[in-house]
Write a protein that holds these residues in place. Structure first.
Motif, short mmCIF file in Angstrom:
data_model
loop_
_atom_site.label_atom_id
_atom_site.label_comp_id
_atom_site.label_asym_id
_atom_site.label_seq_id
_atom_site.Cartn_x
_atom_site.Cartn_y
_atom_site.Cartn_z
N PRO A 37 7.84 16.98 35.78
CA PRO A 37 6.55 16.49 35.86
C PRO A 37 6.48 15.10 35.48
CG PRO A 37 6.93 18.57 34.68
CD PRO A 37 8.53 18.25 35.24
N ALA A 38 7.00 14.64 34.68
CA ALA A 38 7.14 13.23 34.51
C ALA A 38 7.29 12.24 35.57
CB ALA A 38 8.19 12.59 33.43
N ALA A 39 8.46 12.66 36.58
CA ALA A 39 8.56 11.84 37.74
C ALA A 39 7.52 11.95 38.94
CB ALA A 39 10.01 12.51 38.45
N ALA A 40 7.06 13.31 38.90
CA ALA A 40 5.93 13.49 39.99
C ALA A 40 4.57 12.55 39.37
CB ALA A 40 5.40 15.04 39.70
N GLN A 41 4.36 12.58 38.13
CA GLN A 41 3.20 11.67 37.58
C GLN A 41 3.42 10.25 37.76
OE1 GLN A 41 1.95 12.68 33.45
NE2 GLN A 41 2.11 14.88 33.75
N THR A 42 4.54 9.84 37.60
CA THR A 42 4.95 8.32 37.89
C THR A 42 4.94 7.84 39.25
OG1 THR A 42 6.48 8.49 35.77
CG2 THR A 42 6.89 6.50 37.52
N GLN A 43 5.55 8.85 40.19
CA GLN A 43 5.31 8.61 41.57
C GLN A 43 4.12 8.66 41.93
OE1 GLN A 43 8.06 7.36 43.65
NE2 GLN A 43 8.67 6.96 41.61
N ALA A 44 3.00 9.59 41.51
CA ALA A 44 1.76 9.57 42.03
C ALA A 44 0.81 8.40 41.59
CB ALA A 44 0.99 10.94 41.48
N SER A 45 1.22 7.95 40.20
CA SER A 45 0.55 6.89 39.70
C SER A 45 0.74 5.49 40.70
CB SER A 45 1.14 6.69 38.34
OG SER A 45 2.26 6.07 38.26
N ARG A 46 1.79 5.42 41.52
CA ARG A 46 2.21 4.35 42.58
C ARG A 46 0.94 4.20 43.43
NH1 ARG A 46 5.86 4.11 45.52
NH2 ARG A 46 6.30 1.96 45.42
N CYS A 47 0.04 5.02 43.70
CA CYS A 47 -0.82 4.94 44.72
C CYS A 47 -1.89 3.91 44.57
CB CYS A 47 -1.72 6.43 44.81
SG CYS A 47 -3.24 6.60 45.86
N ASP A 67 -7.05 11.30 46.04
CA ASP A 67 -7.68 12.20 45.11
C ASP A 67 -6.62 13.13 44.14
OD1 ASP A 67 -9.70 10.76 45.39
OD2 ASP A 67 -11.04 12.40 45.99
N TRP A 68 -6.09 13.75 45.02
CA TRP A 68 -5.01 14.40 44.28
C TRP A 68 -3.54 13.78 43.84
CZ3 TRP A 68 -0.42 14.76 47.17
CH2 TRP A 68 -0.44 15.21 48.73
N LEU A 69 -3.36 12.69 44.49
CA LEU A 69 -2.39 11.84 43.39
C LEU A 69 -3.00 11.34 42.18
CD1 LEU A 69 -1.30 9.75 46.71
CD2 LEU A 69 0.28 11.59 45.26
N MET A 70 -4.37 10.82 42.16
CA MET A 70 -4.89 10.75 41.05
C MET A 70 -4.71 11.66 40.00
SD MET A 70 -8.58 8.76 40.37
CE MET A 70 -9.56 10.08 40.69
N LEU A 71 -5.14 13.01 40.35
CA LEU A 71 -5.17 14.24 39.63
C LEU A 71 -3.95 14.32 39.08
CD1 LEU A 71 -7.76 16.24 41.55
CD2 LEU A 71 -8.15 15.06 39.32
N THR A 72 -2.69 14.08 39.90
CA THR A 72 -1.34 14.40 39.44
C THR A 72 -1.17 13.39 38.41
OG1 THR A 72 -0.96 15.61 41.66
CG2 THR A 72 0.90 14.64 40.10
N ALA A 73 -1.35 12.23 38.57
CA ALA A 73 -0.96 11.20 37.64
C ALA A 73 -1.50 11.26 36.37
CB ALA A 73 -1.36 9.88 38.43
#
Length: 475
Positions: A37-47, A67-73
């Motif tokens: 979960p932490a890695a997914a949030q970190t990588q999504a936050s790079r958008c 939008d779904w990258l922002m929601l994941t972050a």
């Protein structure tokens, strides 16, 4: 905008960990571990949350990726899943097998600026796999049941996507397929190391729970006539895909152990599913053999990596252009190289040599000449450059062409293009037969799973409009 975004200036691009090469060469499990979960949030936050999201523009389904990258972050995963599945029937499958390096990730703005693309596909996979684990993925439940029924011929990704869309509208949906299980190439063409079979099976189970009826082992044009299917239903969608292998007629082609790619992959996948003999025929088993695969697309990559897992003595991939001009995914080429596949670039096979069974491929070096009308450089044989490459098993991975459906379905009024694909009205997606639609590879030619899904969703809308208009006219 969330203050968690635009982290590409602080966080580098990272993919999920790959399993060790030695380990993954020995089985057909997927090679990538899941994101934490932490890695997914970190990588999504790079958008970078672009004003003009080129990732979305270059996705055939126009997935709302930013939008779904922002929601994941922001750890709002259930919302991210709802947004992801709104435009894509199978996000967990596309996250695994889409060539993101050629589509969304390849057009990522921060990739163009040198910061490395957002790992869109891996985040998409993480979102939907989490949704399955949490029980958020539900079968389609129409608000109202309709009396009208529709038939879909072909249970591949296109047929399944159309089936779900039509079921959501309340239609009685019947899917017909020649194979013994639904999924098409997702099951019998794509190996488990890219897409484990359980991922497809749980999706098919969900479609059955929604009330979709599957008629498997039904060879339309054989025991079941196309005319009967058409008479039973209010509309028909042909989504058969393209399965006829392109051939390469060279001296020695009659020798044994020279196989089309899909024949080889289907039997390997059947064994992976546990429905084939533990003792594969010698012809189909690469164990201990020098294997040569001819072709440069993703199917060729599936073949070479399957041969590695079967214990081949050596695996070579012959392609007549260079690495930069290869049509297959760069990621898949890299995975194959890591697993020990040798690529013989700029090499064109000219003959097969052997005594009943193939023993060598004679191939010449190629020079890339001037570009043709398509913009690609034309391969030209280098004189006196022929060499013999040891080969106990040769697999032709040269692409696919459509079967002769007018003949197979005994329906001469089905119109085809000069390429053998079905011709449809561009606006309605209907064939020359009233109420008969077509979508996916059987219309556009061999293409990507994501395009089959897109075409099928569009066709479902057109079938719905056709039935509504027919009912209105009859009232």
């Amino acid at each position: 905008m969330s203050d968690k975004m635009l982290q590409f200036v602080r966080q580098g691009r990272e993919m999920p960990e790959k399993r060790a090469v030695k380990q993954r060469r020995e089985d057909f499990r997927e090679i990538y571990d899941a994101f934490t979960p932490a890695a997914a949030q970190t990588q999504a936050s790079r958008c970078s949350q672009c004003g003009v999201p080129f990732c979305q523009i270059h996705c055939p389904l126009s997935n709302n990726i930013p939008d779904w990258l922002m929601l994941t972050a922001n750890d709002r995963l259930e919302e991210a899943y709802e947004l992801s599945q709104a435009t894509n029937n199978f996000p967990e499958i596309c996250g695994r097998i889409c060539p993101q390096d050629r589509l969304c990730e390849g057009k990522c703005v921060i990739q163009q600026s040198g910061h490395g693309t957002v790992t869109i596909g891996s985040v998409e996979k993480y979102i939907t796999d989490t949704a399955w684990e949490k029980g958020w993925v539900k079968p389609a439940r129409p608000q109202h049941e309709l009396a009208e029924s529709v038939a879909i011929i072909g249970a591949g990704p296109g047929g399944l996507a159309a089936a779900e869309q039509l079921r959501r509208k309340g239609y009685q949906v019947h899917v017909y397929d020649r194979y013994d299980r639904a999924g098409g190439l997702l099951v019998y063409g794509i190996p488990g190391f890219k897409l484990e079979k359980s991922v497809v099976e749980r999706r098919v189970d969900l479609l059955e729970q929604s009330g979709i009826h599957f008629h498997l082992g039904q060879d339309i044009g054989g025991k079941v006539s196309f005319a009967d299917i058409r008479n039973k239903h209010d509309a028909v969608l042909i989504a058969t895909g393209v399965y006829q292998a392109r051939d390469l007629s060279l001296p020695g082609s009659e020798l044994r152990n020279i196989l089309p790619a899909l024949y080889y992959l289907t039997e390997a996948n059947r064994k992976d599913l546990g429905i084939a003999s533990d003792h594969m025929s010698d012809e189909l088993n690469a164990k201990g053999k020098n294997v040569v695969v001819i072709g440069g697309g993703d199917t060729a990559m599936d073949c070479v990596r399957t041969a590695v897992r079967q214990g081949a003595k050596s695996v070579k991939c012959l392609y007549r252009r260079d690495k930069n001009n290869m049509p297959g995914s760069e990621r898949e080429v890299q995975n194959a190289e890591e697993e020990g596949v040798e690529f013989v670039w700029l090499s064109a096979p000219e003959a097969f040599v052997g005594d009943e069974v193939v023993r060598e491929v004679l191939a010449s070096k190629v020079h890339l000449g001037i570009a043709d009308a398509s913009g690609r450089q034309v391969p030209q044989i280098v004189p006196d450059s022929r060499e013999a490459i040891p080969a106990d098993l040769v697999i032709k991975a040269l692409g696919f062409e459509p079967e002769n459906l007018p003949k197979l379905f005994d329906e001469k009024d089905l119109e085809v293009s000069r390429y053998g694909t079905l011709q449809v009205d561009d606006a309605t997606m209907m064939t020359a037969l009233d109420g008969v639609f077509a979508a996916g590879d059987i219309v556009r030619g061999a293409s990507l799973v994501v395009w089959a899904i897109k075409d099928a969703r569009d066709a479902a809308e057109q079938m719905h409009a056709f039935i509504k208009n027919k009912n209105t006219a009859a009232a």
